[in-house]
Every structure is written in C-alpha cells, then in structure tokens.
Design a protein around this motif. Structure first.
Motif, PDB file in Angstrom:
ATOM      1  N   TRP A  27      49.593  27.901  46.835  1.00 26.13           N
ATOM      2  CA  TRP A  27      49.657  27.523  45.236  1.00 26.13           C
ATOM      3  C   TRP A  27      48.211  27.618  44.414  1.00 26.13           C
ATOM      4  O   TRP A  27      48.312  27.533  43.138  1.00 26.13           O
ATOM      5  CB  TRP A  27      50.114  25.940  45.349  1.00 26.13           C
ATOM      6  CG  TRP A  27      48.841  25.113  46.046  1.00 26.13           C
ATOM      7  CD1 TRP A  27      48.749  24.858  47.305  1.00 26.13           C
ATOM      8  CD2 TRP A  27      47.896  24.557  45.133  1.00 26.13           C
ATOM      9  NE1 TRP A  27      47.554  23.821  47.371  1.00 26.13           N
ATOM     10  CE2 TRP A  27      47.008  23.925  46.045  1.00 26.13           C
ATOM     11  CE3 TRP A  27      47.573  24.392  43.863  1.00 26.13           C
ATOM     12  CZ2 TRP A  27      45.805  23.030  45.838  1.00 26.13           C
ATOM     13  CZ3 TRP A  27      46.473  23.677  43.323  1.00 26.13           C
ATOM     14  CH2 TRP A  27      45.605  23.029  44.221  1.00 26.13           C
ATOM     15  N   ASP A  28      47.117  27.566  45.296  1.00 26.17           N
ATOM     16  CA  ASP A  28      45.883  27.479  44.610  1.00 26.17           C
ATOM     17  C   ASP A  28      45.312  29.007  44.372  1.00 26.17           C
ATOM     18  O   ASP A  28      43.869  29.071  44.587  1.00 26.17           O
ATOM     19  CB  ASP A  28      44.782  26.665  45.228  1.00 26.17           C
ATOM     20  CG  ASP A  28      44.662  27.086  46.712  1.00 26.17           C
ATOM     21  OD1 ASP A  28      45.299  28.093  47.112  1.00 26.17           O
ATOM     22  OD2 ASP A  28      43.419  26.526  47.369  1.00 26.17           O
ATOM     23  N   GLU A  29      46.241  30.143  44.347  1.00 27.27           N
ATOM     24  CA  GLU A  29      45.802  31.606  44.244  1.00 27.27           C
ATOM     25  C   GLU A  29      46.372  32.036  42.998  1.00 27.27           C
ATOM     26  O   GLU A  29      47.576  31.946  43.125  1.00 27.27           O
ATOM     27  CB  GLU A  29      45.910  32.050  45.771  1.00 27.27           C
ATOM     28  CG  GLU A  29      45.631  33.617  45.533  1.00 27.27           C
ATOM     29  CD  GLU A  29      45.880  34.193  47.026  1.00 27.27           C
ATOM     30  OE1 GLU A  29      45.037  34.321  47.827  1.00 27.27           O
ATOM     31  OE2 GLU A  29      46.990  34.237  47.267  1.00 27.27           O
ATOM     32  N   MET A  30      45.558  32.763  42.238  1.00 28.93           N
ATOM     33  CA  MET A  30      46.048  33.722  41.143  1.00 28.93           C
ATOM     34  C   MET A  30      45.672  35.152  41.420  1.00 28.93           C
ATOM     35  O   MET A  30      44.559  35.278  42.103  1.00 28.93           O
ATOM     36  CB  MET A  30      45.608  33.222  39.919  1.00 28.93           C
ATOM     37  CG  MET A  30      46.259  33.934  38.691  1.00 28.93           C
ATOM     38  SD  MET A  30      48.038  33.292  38.465  1.00 28.93           S
ATOM     39  CE  MET A  30      47.550  31.736  37.673  1.00 28.93           C
ATOM     40  N   THR A  31      46.649  35.794  41.369  1.00 33.82           N
ATOM     41  CA  THR A  31      46.464  37.567  41.467  1.00 33.82           C
ATOM     42  C   THR A  31      46.299  37.994  40.101  1.00 33.82           C
ATOM     43  O   THR A  31      46.989  37.687  39.228  1.00 33.82           O
ATOM     44  CB  THR A  31      47.352  38.072  42.600  1.00 33.82           C
ATOM     45  OG1 THR A  31      48.494  38.330  41.794  1.00 33.82           O
ATOM     46  CG2 THR A  31      47.433  37.558  43.660  1.00 33.82           C
ATOM     47  N   VAL A  32      45.170  39.001  39.859  1.00 32.00           N
ATOM     48  CA  VAL A  32      45.092  39.726  38.813  1.00 32.00           C
ATOM     49  C   VAL A  32      45.349  41.231  39.168  1.00 32.00           C
ATOM     50  O   VAL A  32      44.483  41.680  39.750  1.00 32.00           O
ATOM     51  CB  VAL A  32      43.985  39.602  38.046  1.00 32.00           C
ATOM     52  CG1 VAL A  32      43.707  40.093  36.664  1.00 32.00           C
ATOM     53  CG2 VAL A  32      43.519  38.066  38.022  1.00 32.00           C
ATOM     54  N   THR A  33      46.443  41.813  38.482  1.00 34.88           N
ATOM     55  CA  THR A  33      46.521  43.371  38.664  1.00 34.88           C
ATOM     56  C   THR A  33      46.323  43.960  37.447  1.00 34.88           C
ATOM     57  O   THR A  33      46.779  43.698  36.483  1.00 34.88           O
ATOM     58  CB  THR A  33      47.913  43.607  39.279  1.00 34.88           C
ATOM     59  OG1 THR A  33      48.042  42.793  40.717  1.00 34.88           O
ATOM     60  CG2 THR A  33      48.160  45.221  39.425  1.00 34.88           C
ATOM     61  N   TRP A  34      45.555  45.196  37.473  1.00 35.59           N
ATOM     62  CA  TRP A  34      45.388  45.904  36.323  1.00 35.59           C
ATOM     63  C   TRP A  34      45.409  47.520  36.704  1.00 35.59           C
ATOM     64  O   TRP A  34      45.371  47.710  37.808  1.00 35.59           O
ATOM     65  CB  TRP A  34      44.270  45.329  35.559  1.00 35.59           C
ATOM     66  CG  TRP A  34      42.926  45.982  35.818  1.00 35.59           C
ATOM     67  CD1 TRP A  34      41.962  46.950  35.839  1.00 35.59           C
ATOM     68  CD2 TRP A  34      42.273  45.189  37.288  1.00 35.59           C
ATOM     69  NE1 TRP A  34      40.850  47.106  36.667  1.00 35.59           N
ATOM     70  CE2 TRP A  34      40.860  45.956  37.395  1.00 35.59           C
ATOM     71  CE3 TRP A  34      42.507  44.045  37.826  1.00 35.59           C
ATOM     72  CZ2 TRP A  34      39.976  45.500  38.362  1.00 35.59           C
ATOM     73  CZ3 TRP A  34      41.486  43.602  38.789  1.00 35.59           C
ATOM     74  CH2 TRP A  34      40.437  44.268  38.712  1.00 35.59           C
ATOM     75  N   THR A  35      45.325  48.284  35.742  1.00 36.36           N
ATOM     76  CA  THR A  35      45.217  49.623  35.719  1.00 36.36           C
ATOM     77  C   THR A  35      44.052  50.013  35.050  1.00 36.36           C
ATOM     78  O   THR A  35      43.618  49.737  34.098  1.00 36.36           O
ATOM     79  CB  THR A  35      46.519  50.416  34.864  1.00 36.36           C
ATOM     80  OG1 THR A  35      47.737  49.764  35.215  1.00 36.36           O
ATOM     81  CG2 THR A  35      46.653  51.755  35.154  1.00 36.36           C
ATOM     82  N   SER A  36      43.577  51.435  35.578  1.00 38.92           N
ATOM     83  CA  SER A  36      42.520  51.930  35.037  1.00 38.92           C
ATOM     84  C   SER A  36      42.493  53.452  35.459  1.00 38.92           C
ATOM     85  O   SER A  36      43.480  53.947  36.146  1.00 38.92           O
ATOM     86  CB  SER A  36      41.249  51.286  35.374  1.00 38.92           C
ATOM     87  OG  SER A  36      40.713  51.884  36.906  1.00 38.92           O
ATOM     88  N   GLY A  37      41.454  54.403  34.970  1.00 37.93           N
ATOM     89  CA  GLY A  37      41.496  55.413  35.366  1.00 37.93           C
ATOM     90  C   GLY A  37      40.162  55.760  36.413  1.00 37.93           C
ATOM     91  O   GLY A  37      39.926  57.020  36.690  1.00 37.93           O
ATOM     92  N   TYR A  38      39.631  54.794  36.996  1.00 36.08           N
ATOM     93  CA  TYR A  38      38.500  54.735  37.958  1.00 36.08           C
ATOM     94  C   TYR A  38      38.917  54.771  39.513  1.00 36.08           C
ATOM     95  O   TYR A  38      39.697  53.743  39.646  1.00 36.08           O
ATOM     96  CB  TYR A  38      37.375  53.776  37.677  1.00 36.08           C
ATOM     97  CG  TYR A  38      36.839  53.727  36.428  1.00 36.08           C
ATOM     98  CD1 TYR A  38      36.064  55.082  36.200  1.00 36.08           C
ATOM     99  CD2 TYR A  38      37.152  52.845  35.464  1.00 36.08           C
ATOM    100  CE1 TYR A  38      35.276  54.827  34.748  1.00 36.08           C
ATOM    101  CE2 TYR A  38      36.276  52.954  34.051  1.00 36.08           C
ATOM    102  CZ  TYR A  38      35.580  53.859  33.781  1.00 36.08           C
ATOM    103  OH  TYR A  38      34.783  54.073  32.640  1.00 36.08           O
ATOM    104  N   GLY A  39      38.942  55.606  40.258  1.00 31.48           N
ATOM    105  CA  GLY A  39      39.009  55.573  41.534  1.00 31.48           C
ATOM    106  C   GLY A  39      38.096  54.800  42.254  1.00 31.48           C
ATOM    107  O   GLY A  39      36.933  54.894  41.772  1.00 31.48           O
ATOM    108  N   ILE A  40      38.242  54.580  43.646  1.00 33.58           N
ATOM    109  CA  ILE A  40      37.177  53.878  44.580  1.00 33.58           C
ATOM    110  C   ILE A  40      35.947  54.958  44.892  1.00 33.58           C
ATOM    111  O   ILE A  40      34.992  54.304  44.958  1.00 33.58           O
ATOM    112  CB  ILE A  40      37.770  53.397  45.802  1.00 33.58           C
ATOM    113  CG1 ILE A  40      38.477  54.567  46.611  1.00 33.58           C
ATOM    114  CG2 ILE A  40      38.707  52.703  45.591  1.00 33.58           C
ATOM    115  CD1 ILE A  40      38.809  54.346  48.043  1.00 33.58           C
ATOM    116  N   ASN A  41      36.112  55.954  44.487  1.00 39.63           N
ATOM    117  CA  ASN A  41      34.756  56.951  44.571  1.00 39.63           C
ATOM    118  C   ASN A  41      33.987  56.969  43.427  1.00 39.63           C
ATOM    119  O   ASN A  41      32.908  57.501  43.291  1.00 39.63           O
ATOM    120  CB  ASN A  41      35.162  58.367  45.257  1.00 39.63           C
ATOM    121  CG  ASN A  41      36.026  58.252  46.418  1.00 39.63           C
ATOM    122  OD1 ASN A  41      35.334  57.302  47.395  1.00 39.63           O
ATOM    123  ND2 ASN A  41      36.795  59.180  46.810  1.00 39.63           N
TER     124      ASN A  41
END
Length: 616
Positions: free
Chosen positions: A184-198
């Motif tokens: 209950w005390d957790e919020m997730t944030v999801t988004w989109t970008s053009g940046y890969g992990i490298n």
C-alpha cells in the motif's frame, strides 16, 4: 392469427438487429490503418507535386506535443489524395527485412503513424490542387516525414515527400504512468524514453512537496519484432517501442503529496530531466478518508487533429479523457479495465495513447486490466483464440504499464485503496473453477478484512456476470460462457458488492443478483445487506457503441447507449456513492448509495454462510 403475425414481426426485428450487430462485431477489430494497402503502394515521385512541413524543429521549449502545418501542392489533384505521417522519416523498404526469406518486403514496409485526406479542411483542393493541414505530433523518439499519396487508401501511389521534422530531443523521458505497487505504501512510475541502459542511467527524483528529495533507480525493458506473435504487429505495424523504465517509490506516508521528475544521467554526467509532476500517496488500507475511484473500459485513443478516424473507431475517447482531466482534483485512482488503446498491432498508437492520458496517469494511479485487444491471439495461451490483439499477444500492454502481478502474463492481481479492496481478473485467461486464476480470485475475496475494507469490488474486462447487450443474446448468453456458473458462488459467499466489466460498449446496472434472481427490490438507496452482487457494464469509455437486446430483462435497472464512466466515492466505512457520468458533459445520469454497518456485512444471506447447528 394476429398474435402469430406479431411474434413473426418481433422475430424479424431481432433477426435484423442480430445481423447488424454481427456486422459491427466483425468490423470492430479493424484498425483504420488496416484500410491502407501497404503492399500495393507504388512509387511515382513527381515534380508536379510537393509537400512542405513547418516548423522543422519541435519541442524547443521542452514540449512533448506540437502542431505542424503541412502545405500541399499537386498539379493533378484527386478527391482521394491523402497525407501519411511516417516515423522514422525514412520509410522505404530498405529499412526493413522480409519476415520470410523467400519473399521480398513490399515497396513500403511500415504503416503511417497517422493519416489525413488532403481535402479535410480544403474543400476546393480537387480544383486548386492547393491545401494545408494542421496535424499534431508527439515526441516518439524519431523524426517524421509527410508523404502525399494519390489513388486512395487501397491502391496508393506515392507522389511527394516532405522535408524532415524532428523534436529537439527525441530521446527525452516522456509520458509517466503511475500505478499502485505490491504494498500500500509503494507507488510505481513507468515512462518511455529513447535511452538504453548503455547510454544513460534512468532514475526518479522525488520527495514530499517542499521536503528533501531522494533518487530511486529504474529498471529498463524493451522488446523487439520477434516478441510479437503475428501480423501486423511484427510486419507493417511494427515500430520500435524505445525503452520502458519503471521505478518503485517506497515507504510513502499515507495521503501525502509528493513531487517527482524523471531523469537520465548520460555517460558524460549530463542529466536529461522531465518536467516536475506530483501525486498523492495511497491511504493506509482501512483508513477513513474521502476516497474517489474512476472505472471504465474500452476507451481507446483519438486524435485532436481529426486524423485516422474515418471509420468512427473511438469517437468518445477524447471526451472521456477531457472529463477526467477537468475533474482531477476529485479523483484518487483510475481503473481502465481492458481494451486500452486498440492499437491492434500498430505499435505507434501506444505512444499516442500514453500521451493522451498523461495528464491523468502522471497524477493518480492508472491501473489497467487485460482485454481481448491487448492479449488474444491464436496459439498464444489466451483463453479466446481470436486475432483481436493484432499480433501483440499481451507483450506491449504488459511492458508499457505496471500492475502488481506476480507474473505479468497472468494479468490478474489485487490492490487495496483505503476502504476498497479491488480484485482484478484477467478474462483472457481461464477463470473456471479449479484453475489458478479461480483460486486467486477466491483468495482475494477471502483475505480482505471487511471491518477495515468494507467495499469489495470485482473487475474483469469481459462480462463474467450479466449484460443484456445484443451480442450476448446472439451467443445465447447474458455474459461470457461459464462466467456466472464458475464465479457466482464466490461473489455470493464473500458478499462482493459490485462487479464491473467492459467489453460491451455501453452502460448497464443490475439489481443485486444471485443466480439470475434479484435479491433486493431497492433501486437507488440500499440500506443494510445487499443480499447479492450489483453487476455493472462500464464499457462506454470511447470505442464504437454496442446495442442492447430489443427486450427488457428482469434484472436490468438502468441502460444507456452512450459514452461514460463510473465514479465510486467512499465517504466512510458505512456510506458509498455510485455514479455513472456521461463523457459528453460529465453530468450524473444514474446513481445509487449503499448505507450499512459492519454487522450487515457479517449477516448471513442465501448461500453466504456455512450451515450451522444450535446446541441446546
């Protein structure tokens, strides 16, 4: 004789309605892009035509959406000339590989991300050959080109291509989507970008409004063409989805306002920021506070510039979105219960949808359920083996949106919001007694403490309960086959208050029901035990409407053939207000209240308590 003629007349009316409805159901899955003959395109670039787009650079003030003016000139104009917007700007067959090595790719291997007829705002175009269009673009990680075609949609000929248009930073983090976490005390944030992990490290900087800020790192996912199950998702509908990032904001204080912004730290140390957003954290389970919930299904997306919508695909979508945006101060959480954007395998539309709902999903948790247009595909493990997902087979929805599932391919979950317990089923997987999902549903009902969370809500995309929509009559049922047979004893045993569905694109409310019988004669003000479950269809989020059967069922209290959504307001542990609002004006057209004490929930009703003995 007169009675026989009257009966025959009714049969003919029902038959005609059935035929019309079957035609609707058949055409409903056709995306507007499916009308475009991608494989029939011929190239005949001509000096007699040109296209120019302005401005060429977008997002100079960090906007993620801008309007572009497209100027068209054609010495040989036709009434069916049209403009296709392509992204990436290089859309020739050199940019894609054939799915099967024995066959070459078509001249054009990508569907446009939107299209518009040249004469849309220029009725004299066929005479003058001159036109201009206003089209809205969103940041989608690549550049854009505008192509002029003659020959209509079915046999298009390319005659001119515009200059390239691009956002200043196409890779920027965009379109945040909040969701409840597993706690209950957790919020997730999801988004989109053009940046890969490298290329960059993704994170969220957040904290209480006016307080110290902290940083939470984000995970990164993507998928490729091979992850899709079929065409068009892995052929002409394919578009690189970029990278999907999710961060988990934990240890939130209940009902507190937090600010957050998205960040990507590049290899050289530079940080690319989004703008600042804010949200209010969820109340503690059982917390007594004002709690307001929005529920609807089947919304889809629409275009503010009028493009794409030549078959009336989702005409109510923008109205629903606007009503919610205008009322954000009075909304705490949203449930979009399946058939999210009807991309149907044309992946560019997911970006368009997340852009459309950003003013909502960036502020309150935007929870989704799995629908047929997200999941269904033959031999993919879905309960219904049709082609409704366009080859996406759940991959896109499961990646683009976060929900507190254990396994995203089994898209069922529970979530608590203050005095509410929501049990969300996945109607595209088997729910029948003895299955894994059935056991989950029972556990979700059985584990809730009704003294703390009196309002128990069941949600599924398909109508697993009751609906008098015409296509259910066509199928010989008032809901999905075996839906009620498997689940109604659980609804009754655990005293589920309301069951909400989409799939049928209309609004309908039943009396409190058990085994096809109204268990309560009240219609608007329920006091004490309901004695059954109220079933509600809320599938009028935006997609083309579904007609009702031409007769009245005994259990249907209110029907509406229009676009709308539900609002549930819990004032305290004893009072719940249910409202149905229309998307065109936001006004309430149907409502009821439930008033009761904890002892009313404990009280036994038909088949809700085990047999007992009274010792003397």
């Amino acid at each position: 004789m007169g009675e026989m003629i009257q009966a025959l007349g009714l049969t003919l009316v029902v038959g005609c309605l059935v035929l019309l409805n079957l035609e609707e159901v058949t055409s409903h899955g056709d995306h507007p892009f499916a009308k475009i003959g991608i494989h029939q395109v011929t190239f005949a670039l001509s000096d007699a035509a040109y296209v120019k787009a302005s401005p060429a650079i977008l997002g100079s003030k960090d906007q993620n959406s801008e309007w572009v003016t497209v100027y068209i000139s054609n010495l040989n104009p036709s009434i069916d000339d049209w403009i296709g917007v392509f992204s990436p700007a290089n859309f020739s067959d050199s940019t894609c590989l054939p799915e099967n090595s024995r066959f070459s790719p078509p001249y054009l291997c990508s569907a446009p991300i939107k299209y518009q007829y040249a004469n849309y705002t220029n009725p004299n175009y066929k005479v003058t050959g001159e036109a201009s269009l206003k089209l809205q673009l969103i940041n989608q990680r690549s550049d854009f080109a505008f192509a002029l075609f003659t020959g209509g949609l079915s046999t298009p000929t390319l005659v001119a291509v515009s200059n390239t248009v691009a956002f200043e930073n196409p890779n920027a983090p965009v379109y945040p989507r909040l969701a409840q976490g597993k706690m209950w005390d957790e919020m997730t944030v999801t988004w989109t970008s053009g940046y890969g992990i490298n290329e960059a490290e993704p994170f969220v900087e957040w904290g209480k409004i006016g307080g110290d800020q902290r940083r939470s790192s984000a995970g990164t996912l993507t998928f490729d063409r091979r992850s899709m199950c079929g065409s068009p998702a892995r052929t002409v509908g394919w578009r690189d989805p970029g990278y999907i990032h999710t961060s988990f904001l934990k240890d939130l204080w209940p009902n507190q306002v937090y600010t957050y912004k998205l960040g990507h730290k590049l290899l050289n140390g530079t940080i690319i920021w989004s703008r600042m957003y804010q949200f209010k954290s969820s109340p503690y389970p059982g917390q007594d506070s004002l709690q307001r919930v929005i529920i609807f299904g089947d919304m889809g997306k629409d275009e503010a510039d009028g493009s794409n919508e030549y078959n009336n695909f989702q005409p109510g979508s923008l109205n629903t979105t606007k009503q919610l945006i205008d009322d954000m101060e009075n909304i705490d959480i949203v449930f979009h219960i399946g058939d999210i954007c009807y991309a149907n395998g044309y992946l560019s539309q997911w970006d368009q949808f997340t852009s459309q709902i950003e003013p909502i999903a960036s502020v309150v948790p935007y929870m989704i359920a799995s629908g047929n247009h997200e999941r269904d595909w033959p031999n993919s493990g879905s309960f219904y083996e049709n082609n409704d997902s366009g080859g996406e087979c759940g991959v896109v929805a499961q990646t683009m949106f976060q929900v507190p599932t254990v396994n995203k391919d089994k898209f069922w979950y529970s979530t608590d919001y203050g005095m509410f317990r929501f049990c969300i089923a996945d109607s595209e997987h088997d729910w029948r007694e003895g299955t894994e999902q059935y056991n989950f549903i029972e556990q979700c009902f059985a584990s809730v403490d009704r003294q703390k969370q009196p309002w128990l809500i069941f949600i599924a995309h398909r109508v697993l309960g009751y609906s008098s929509s015409l296509f259910y009559v066509v199928e010989g049922s008032f809901g999905e086959p075996m839906g009620r047979d498997s689940l109604q004893k659980l609804w009754q045993k655990y005293k589920v208050d309301i069951a909400v569905y989409g799939h049928a694109h209309n609004y309908e409310r039943t009396c409190p029901l058990y085994e096809n019988i109204c268990m309560n004669d009240e219609k608007n003000h329920y006091k004490g035990s309901l004695n059954g479950t109220i079933h509600v269809v809320a599938g009028g989020g935006g997609a083309d409407l579904t007609p009702f059967a031409p007769f009245q069922t005994t259990w249907s209290i209110f029907r509406d053939y229009d676009y709308g959504f539900l609002k549930l307001t819990a004032f305290d542990h004893s009072t719940l207000l249910f409202e149905y609002q229309k998307s065109r004006d936001g006004k309430v057209y149907d409502s009821f209240t439930i008033s009761r004490d904890y002892r009313d929930i404990l009280a036994c009703t038909v088949d809700s308590c085990s047999s007992t003995t009274l010792a003397s």
